[in-house]
Design a protein around this motif. Structure first.
Motif: not given
Length: 469
Positions: A258-259, A389-397, A399-407, A455-457
């Motif tokens: 989501r981030a 453009a309204s997303h704020d930095e705190r919300t985005v960072r 959201a990084m805790e929710e990131t998942t990676l699968t195979w 990089l994008l965050v």
């Protein structure tokens, strides 16, 4: 029960540009070419219920009659000359019996497309979950010469009424946008009994236009771009084997973030471009970081529905464009500014004759003394682009805790070494990297996806992004 159909014409023709492009990819991926199968699930609209199996089969037959690509198969050995041969009416000559599975065979004449007049497609009726049924119907390669290019499943309730319709497409018959047209038309047929408007062009019609003077002019302009850029790009982006594979060499890693979604929306809004261009630029930066090249050559998959008459066609129009971006020594903001016109050039180059591309590839490869092919592709499979453009930095960072990676996938064959797919997922933006682990090991694949998010965050809040114009 079968889906029975009877169309108004039959005929043979050379492959369209899009058909030839996907056929080349299928041959190089066989026997794992089920990789290219894809499906859609339609929940039966409430106003179309109760829907019996017999009525569903009837409606699906009308859909196949409307869209000729859904009753078009391949036949090796038929004429691949420039003229299109078409028969009309229910009395038209049937397609000749042709050999089964032709995928993966090298050499020989390019197959022709064969439009059938009448036939039947088997229905799979199940009480299974529709997504699971779609996976089952997608799991095996199509018999491109002997099987109709559509598989259909019906999910039924306890009272035997249909709740979901599952369509699985052979990629020779449809691309993602074409599948969406088919689903829209199927919904209209269920609700209204008809689809308004004229019948869209078929692959036979497209093959004729592509060999006309306007079509040849489009092909020449595209070929000029490919030849010019092929003379200056790295011959291959991933040019060094760095590891031995553990098990199947081809693996897919999927990041859902989501981030990343929020960050890309913000960058696109500030910069005045699409989220796809932002992702294409960032992906190129990281490919150069991994490979050591200063110029990135990437092959984005382009829908090629710019012509009004083809916008509603159920066929495969998608082809690779050639995106070339100078990355070395530039800030990310500078790369973004250069990416926008580079993407437009790539999109124009995607509507090309694969025969022209093959010939110029051979010529330039001989001149350079090495094979030229990026083996690096990008496919944004989303249909909606949101910028904000309204997303704020705190919300985005956070959201990084929710990131998942699968195979989710591994296999033996693929016609590429690095394939990035972008999808919209329930938990955010999905970025899947399918790679040959001999060139990019699994740990490097995971690092690439994590670095893309980082990089994008960072760029969303700490890069000087200046709008164009």
């Amino acid at each position: 029960m079968d889906i029975r159909f009877s169309g108004s014409r039959s005929g043979t023709a050379p492959l369209t540009w899009g058909q030839r492009a996907i056929w080349d990819a299928i041959r190089k991926t066989a026997p794992d070419d089920h990789y290219f199968n894809f499906g859609r699930v339609l929940a039966v609209p409430r106003r179309a219920r109760p829907l019996t199996v017999a009525r569903a089969a009837e409606v699906l037959g009308v859909l196949v009659e409307r869209h000729e690509s859904l009753r078009t198969r391949l036949s090796a050995g038929l004429s691949t000359g420039l003229e299109t041969s078409v028969g009309t009416g229910p009395g038209a000559a049937p397609s000749p019996r042709v050999p089964a599975q032709t995928g993966g065979q090298d050499g020989g004449a390019e197959p022709a497309q064969v439009l059938g007049t009448a036939g039947s497609i088997p229905l799979t009726v199940s009480r299974d979950d529709p997504e699971r049924l779609m996976e089952e119907l997608s799991a095996t390669p199509f018999d491109y010469a002997g099987e109709w290019p559509l598989r259909v499943g019906l999910v039924v309730a306890e009272d035997e009424t249909v709740t979901h319709i599952v369509l699985v497409f052979c990629h020779l018959a449809a691309d993602g946008l074409g599948a969406e047209v088919a689903i829209t038309d199927l919904r209209l047929l269920l609700l209204r009994g008809a689809v308004p408007g004229p019948t869209p062009p078929s692959p036979l019609d497209l093959a004729r236009w592509q060999r006309s003077e306007p079509g040849l002019r489009v092909a020449r302009l595209a070929a000029e771009h490919w030849e010019r850029e092929y003379r200056r790009i790295p011959p291959t982006m991933f040019d060094r084997r760095v590891a031995a594979p553990e098990g199947p060499p081809i693996w897919r890693a999927q990041l859902v973030s989501r981030a990343l979604d929020l960050a890309v929306q913000r960058i696109a809004a500030v910069y005045g471009t699409s989220t796809s261009t932002v992702l294409l630029a960032a992906s190129s930066v990281l490919v150069c970081a991994v490979t050591g090249h200063e110029v990135c050559a990437m092959l984005p998959i382009v829908g090629n529905r710019f012509r009004q008459d083809a916008a509603q066609a159920v066929t495969t129009l998608s082809q690779e464009g050639l995106f070339v971006l100078d990355v070395g020594g530039r800030s990310f903001a500078e790369v973004l500014r250069a990416a926008k016109p580079a993407a437009l050039r790539a999109y124009r180059s995607a509507y090309h004759d694969p025969g022209d591309r093959d010939r110029l590839t051979e010529r330039v490869s001989r001149e350079r003394g090495t094979r030229v092919h990026p083996y690096c592709c990008f496919n944004d499979m989303r249909f909606i682009d949101r910028v904000d453009a309204s997303h704020d930095e705190r919300t985005v960072r956070l959201a990084m805790e929710e990131t998942t990676l699968t195979w989710p996938l591994s296999q033996d064959q693929l016609n590429c070494r690095f394939c990035l797919h972008v999808t919209g997922e329930g938990g955010g933006l999905g970025v899947s990297l399918t790679a040959d682990t001999r060139y990019l090991p699994k740990e490097a694949m995971e690092r690439y996806l994590r670095d893309l998010e980082s990089l994008l965050v960072e760029a969303a809040f700490h890069e000087t992004l200046e709008p164009v114009g």
